[in-house]
Write a protein that holds these residues in place. Structure first.
Motif, PDB file in Angstrom:
ATOM      1  N   ASN A   1       0.856  -1.183   0.000  1.00 12.22           N
ATOM      2  CA  ASN A   1       0.000   0.000   0.000  1.00 12.22           C
ATOM      3  C   ASN A   1       0.892   1.233   0.000  1.00 12.22           C
ATOM      4  O   ASN A   1       1.541   1.539   1.004  1.00 12.22           O
ATOM      5  N   ASN A   2       0.940   1.913  -1.143  1.00 16.79           N
ATOM      6  CA  ASN A   2       1.740   3.130  -1.243  1.00 16.79           C
ATOM      7  C   ASN A   2       1.155   3.994  -2.347  1.00 16.79           C
ATOM      8  O   ASN A   2      -0.010   3.839  -2.710  1.00 16.79           O
ATOM      9  N   ASP A   3       1.961   4.923  -2.872  1.00 16.16           N
ATOM     10  CA  ASP A   3       1.410   5.827  -3.882  1.00 16.16           C
ATOM     11  C   ASP A   3       1.361   5.205  -5.271  1.00 16.16           C
ATOM     12  O   ASP A   3       0.895   5.838  -6.218  1.00 16.16           O
ATOM     13  N   LYS A   4       1.818   3.946  -5.416  1.00 20.65           N
ATOM     14  CA  LYS A   4       1.774   3.254  -6.706  1.00 20.65           C
ATOM     15  C   LYS A   4       0.704   2.163  -6.753  1.00 20.65           C
ATOM     16  O   LYS A   4       0.172   1.857  -7.820  1.00 20.65           O
ATOM     17  N   SER A   5       0.426   1.551  -5.626  1.00 27.71           N
ATOM     18  CA  SER A   5      -0.562   0.471  -5.594  1.00 27.71           C
ATOM     19  C   SER A   5      -1.265   0.476  -4.243  1.00 27.71           C
ATOM     20  O   SER A   5      -0.697   0.908  -3.241  1.00 27.71           O
ATOM     21  N   ARG A   6      -2.488  -0.018  -4.240  1.00 29.57           N
ATOM     22  CA  ARG A   6      -3.225  -0.030  -2.985  1.00 29.57           C
ATOM     23  C   ARG A   6      -4.304  -1.099  -3.008  1.00 29.57           C
ATOM     24  O   ARG A   6      -4.989  -1.283  -4.018  1.00 29.57           O
ATOM     25  N   ASP A   7      -4.416  -1.797  -1.885  1.00 29.22           N
ATOM     26  CA  ASP A   7      -5.475  -2.780  -1.684  1.00 29.22           C
ATOM     27  C   ASP A   7      -6.364  -2.231  -0.570  1.00 29.22           C
ATOM     28  O   ASP A   7      -5.984  -2.217   0.596  1.00 29.22           O
ATOM     29  N   TYR A   8      -7.555  -1.772  -0.931  1.00 30.62           N
ATOM     30  CA  TYR A   8      -8.445  -1.147   0.046  1.00 30.62           C
ATOM     31  C   TYR A   8      -9.058  -2.174   0.990  1.00 30.62           C
ATOM     32  O   TYR A   8      -9.664  -1.802   1.989  1.00 30.62           O
ATOM     33  N   THR A   9      -8.904  -3.461   0.678  1.00 22.94           N
ATOM     34  CA  THR A   9      -9.398  -4.510   1.574  1.00 22.94           C
ATOM     35  C   THR A   9      -8.346  -4.922   2.586  1.00 22.94           C
ATOM     36  O   THR A   9      -8.634  -5.681   3.515  1.00 22.94           O
ATOM     37  N   ARG A  10      -7.097  -4.440   2.406  1.00 25.49           N
ATOM     38  CA  ARG A  10      -5.994  -4.843   3.289  1.00 25.49           C
ATOM     39  C   ARG A  10      -5.208  -3.613   3.727  1.00 25.49           C
ATOM     40  O   ARG A  10      -4.092  -3.375   3.272  1.00 25.49           O
ATOM     41  N   PRO A  11      -5.757  -2.807   4.622  1.00 26.24           N
ATOM     42  CA  PRO A  11      -5.040  -1.602   5.064  1.00 26.24           C
ATOM     43  C   PRO A  11      -3.775  -1.909   5.849  1.00 26.24           C
ATOM     44  O   PRO A  11      -2.980  -1.017   6.113  1.00 26.24           O
ATOM     45  N   ASP A  12      -3.582  -3.180   6.217  1.00 23.64           N
ATOM     46  CA  ASP A  12      -2.416  -3.551   7.010  1.00 23.64           C
ATOM     47  C   ASP A  12      -1.184  -3.864   6.177  1.00 23.64           C
ATOM     48  O   ASP A  12      -0.115  -4.144   6.726  1.00 23.64           O
ATOM     49  N   LEU A  13      -1.272  -3.813   4.856  1.00 19.48           N
ATOM     50  CA  LEU A  13      -0.132  -4.167   4.008  1.00 19.48           C
ATOM     51  C   LEU A  13       1.021  -3.191   4.213  1.00 19.48           C
ATOM     52  O   LEU A  13       0.806  -2.006   4.464  1.00 19.48           O
ATOM     53  N   PRO A  14       2.273  -3.674   4.060  1.00 21.69           N
ATOM     54  CA  PRO A  14       3.431  -2.767   4.195  1.00 21.69           C
ATOM     55  C   PRO A  14       3.520  -1.825   3.008  1.00 21.69           C
ATOM     56  O   PRO A  14       2.903  -2.050   1.963  1.00 21.69           O
TER      57      PRO A  14
ATOM     58  N   GLN B   1       9.323   3.244  -0.779  1.00 18.20           N
ATOM     59  CA  GLN B   1       8.046   3.897  -1.023  1.00 18.20           C
ATOM     60  C   GLN B   1       7.614   4.609   0.241  1.00 18.20           C
ATOM     61  O   GLN B   1       7.877   4.144   1.345  1.00 18.20           O
ATOM     62  N   PRO B   2       6.922   5.727   0.118  1.00 13.63           N
ATOM     63  CA  PRO B   2       6.441   6.417   1.312  1.00 13.63           C
ATOM     64  C   PRO B   2       5.426   5.572   2.050  1.00 13.63           C
ATOM     65  O   PRO B   2       4.547   4.978   1.450  1.00 13.63           O
ATOM     66  N   ALA B   3       5.567   5.490   3.361  1.00 10.76           N
ATOM     67  CA  ALA B   3       4.655   4.681   4.166  1.00 10.76           C
ATOM     68  C   ALA B   3       3.326   5.402   4.331  1.00 10.76           C
ATOM     69  O   ALA B   3       3.238   6.618   4.265  1.00 10.76           O
ATOM     70  N   LEU B   4       2.291   4.628   4.555  1.00 14.58           N
ATOM     71  CA  LEU B   4       0.977   5.192   4.799  1.00 14.58           C
ATOM     72  C   LEU B   4       0.795   5.442   6.297  1.00 14.58           C
ATOM     73  O   LEU B   4       1.134   4.605   7.119  1.00 14.58           O
TER      74      LEU B   4
END
Length: 572
Positions: free
Chosen positions: A306-319, A324-327
């Protein structure tokens, strides 16, 4: 009476004709009152998919037998017509003991097996399905209980929709779904088609994508290309646009063939169809950033970060992944609740996206603008992780000048690996940030974010700041001074291929190859345009191309010709 008996489902008929004592003995361990209550909820349905009986919340009999330690009714023979219209009175809540079998209710009448399977695909492998179309219900079995828990947790926060109708998902009280494939042939065929090549993985920008044999028109995944990208289009901008058509589960952004592209996955293929019909060919901002949308051959995106290139809205716990900038944890929580990340006000564009201001906030390495602080007019960028031994105000002016007219540059006196860069307007600062954040300059990955400063202050008169601050306000090298300049149409992300122009007739291919090789890189390919005034030159890496552009843009080639260098979307 006889006619009524003929039409009545056998399960109901047998229950009403059985004396209380027989009923009590007929189902071991079940009280007389429980038997009556369950009998009143029995329903039987014969469709092209399955035959089933409802007990309690979701027990199925005949045609589909669910393994359950408490099920003692599987020997009952049931028949039914397909027109039983009694309303199911099961529980609406999503709690109960977790199970990898999920019960889905309130399905639209014409929903397909593929659409139901697609609900589960984002969370893991779907191993079985049973459609009960006469009751607008289905059972979905996932490979693991963990996947089912993730799916239920997600849809408890975000109401799932199929064909614009809310549906309800809860755990089944059974641990395994067994179906009679002779009665469930269509559903099984669709399931096999989806899972046949689900193990085939293709890496895309730090992600793994599962292929499927489902036809493109049925895929919940869209492939999006942005043409004429004069302003930055970020992952969060795409999320806001496409969320209007259904729950967006995952997004991957990447650059391919020097074009910004994205893969976006809905929970429902129908939402993907609606989004494509509504948005294909539309502009995100006025007269630019045109959406080109097709169905992907993929049916599931497995996002690792989960960063500014890809994101899984079902898994907010992903690194966030390396480099990459952290969320922020608060932002991660917001993703889980499907809240909009674009909270900064701005002028509305044709698609209702806050023009420029929203893009700025979203592009800032996945951060959200602070409440009450508008980033729309912010023209100052903070650039960090610079190579302090190599960087100069001039080199920053040249690189950031590809995306806007740089007014001032200040390398920070007490932190020389950071600099403030003031652009001519907010749109240009967002564009530079979107394209240059995460790129390599002088061997280091730079970070570009919006600064809290509104302007870059010049040093007081008479104060020597060692040349760390420079005013470029009157520079003749600004690319975007003229309104309507063609330069606005040639803004592309950094790439290994460079576009060269203003080449005098006396300069040969060998001259240019040698000139660019002297910047420390390797020239892989070269191609003159027909008039020899322009050319394409390819370096080995994007980093080498960035270095060459910094060193050679405005290089004097003689005959009053200064070389113009920019990034190209073409390849040689």
């Amino acid at each position: 009476m006889d006619g009524w008996k003929k039409k009545m489902p056998l399960c109901l008929l047998e229950t009403r004709q059985t004396k209380p004592k027989e009923r009590k003995a007929g189902i071991a361990g079940v009280s007389h009152m429980e038997t009556r209550q369950r009998a009143s909820l029995h329903w039987c349905i014969v469709t092209d998919v399955a035959v089933g009986v409802k007990r309690g919340s979701d027990e199925l009999l005949s045609g589909s037998v669910l393994n359950s330690p408490n099920s003692n009714m599987s020997s009952i023979v049931v028949t039914a017509n397909g027109n039983d219209n009694k309303k199911f009175k099961g529980e609406d809540k999503m709690d109960g003991a977790p199970s990898r079998v999920l019960h889905i209710r309130k399905l639209p009448g014409e929903v397909t097996e593929t659409e139901v399977i697609a609900l589960g695909l984002p969370f893991g492998k779907v191993t079985n399905i049973l459609m009960l179309k006469g009751k607008n219900q289905a059972f979905l079995e996932l490979a693991t209980e963990e996947a089912a828990i993730t799916m239920v947790n997600y849809y408890s926060a975000v109401t799932p929709h199929l064909r614009n109708q809310p549906i309800y998902i809860q755990y089944s009280n059974h641990k395994e779904l067994k179906t009679d494939n002779t009665l469930n042939q269509r559903a099984q065929a669709v399931l096999q088609a989806v899972t046949a090549v689900q193990t085939t993985n293709t890496p895309i920008s730090g992600t793994t994508v599962s292929e499927s044999a489902v036809t493109p028109a049925q895929s919940p995944v869209l492939r999006i290309i942005i043409d004429n990208m004069y302003y930055p289009v970020t992952l969060d901008v795409l999320h806001q646009i496409f969320s209007k058509f259904g729950a967006v589960l995952k997004i991957i952004t990447f650059t391919k063939n020097n074009q910004f592209q994205a893969l976006l996955q809905y929970g429902d293929p129908v939402n993907a169809q609606q989004a494509k019909l509504a948005l294909d060919g539309q502009n995100i901002y006025n007269a630019c950033c045109t959406l080109r949308i097709d169905f992907s051959k993929l049916v599931n995106l497995n996002v690792k970060y989960n960063n500014d290139k890809s994101r899984d809205y079902t898994r907010p716990d992903l690194p966030s992944g390396d480099g990459q900038p952290a969320l922020d944890p608060a932002i991660a929580a917001a993703f889980a609740k499907e809240t909009s990340l674009l909270a900064v006000p701005g002028a509305l564009s044709p698609l209702g996206i806050p023009n420029a201001a929203a893009a700025a906030a979203a592009a800032a390495a996945g951060r959200v603008g602070m409440p009450g602080v508008s980033a729309g007019g912010n023209t100052v960028l903070l650039v960090s992780n610079l190579n302090e031994e190599m960087v100069t105000p001039q080199s920053l002016f040249t690189l950031f000048g590809v995306y806007g007219d740089v007014q001032r540059v200040k390398i920070l006196y007490n932190k020389k690996d950071s600099a403030l860069i003031q652009m001519a307007d907010g749109n240009q600062s967002q564009l530079a940030m979107s394209h240059l954040n995460g790129q390599k300059m002088y061997g280091k990955i730079i970070r570009v974010t919006l600064s809290k400063h509104q302007t870059v202050q010049l040093p007081r008169e008479g104060l020597d700041d060692q040349g760390l601050t420079k005013d470029f306000g009157n520079s003749p090298l600004h690319r975007f001074k003229k309104p309507g300049s063609k330069n606005f149409q040639n803004i592309f992300p950094p790439s290994a291929t460079l576009h060269l122009s203003n080449i005098p007739p006396s300069v040969s291919e060998d001259d240019l190859r040698m000139l660019f090789a002297n910047t420390g890189g390797t020239v892989k390919a070269f191609k003159f345009f027909q008039d020899h005034k322009m050319a394409l030159l390819q370096m080995s890496t994007v980093e080498e191309a960035i270095q060459a552009l910094i060193d050679l843009h405005n290089y004097n080639l003689g005959e009053n010709h200064h070389l113009r260098v920019s990034f190209s979307k073409s390849t040689i």
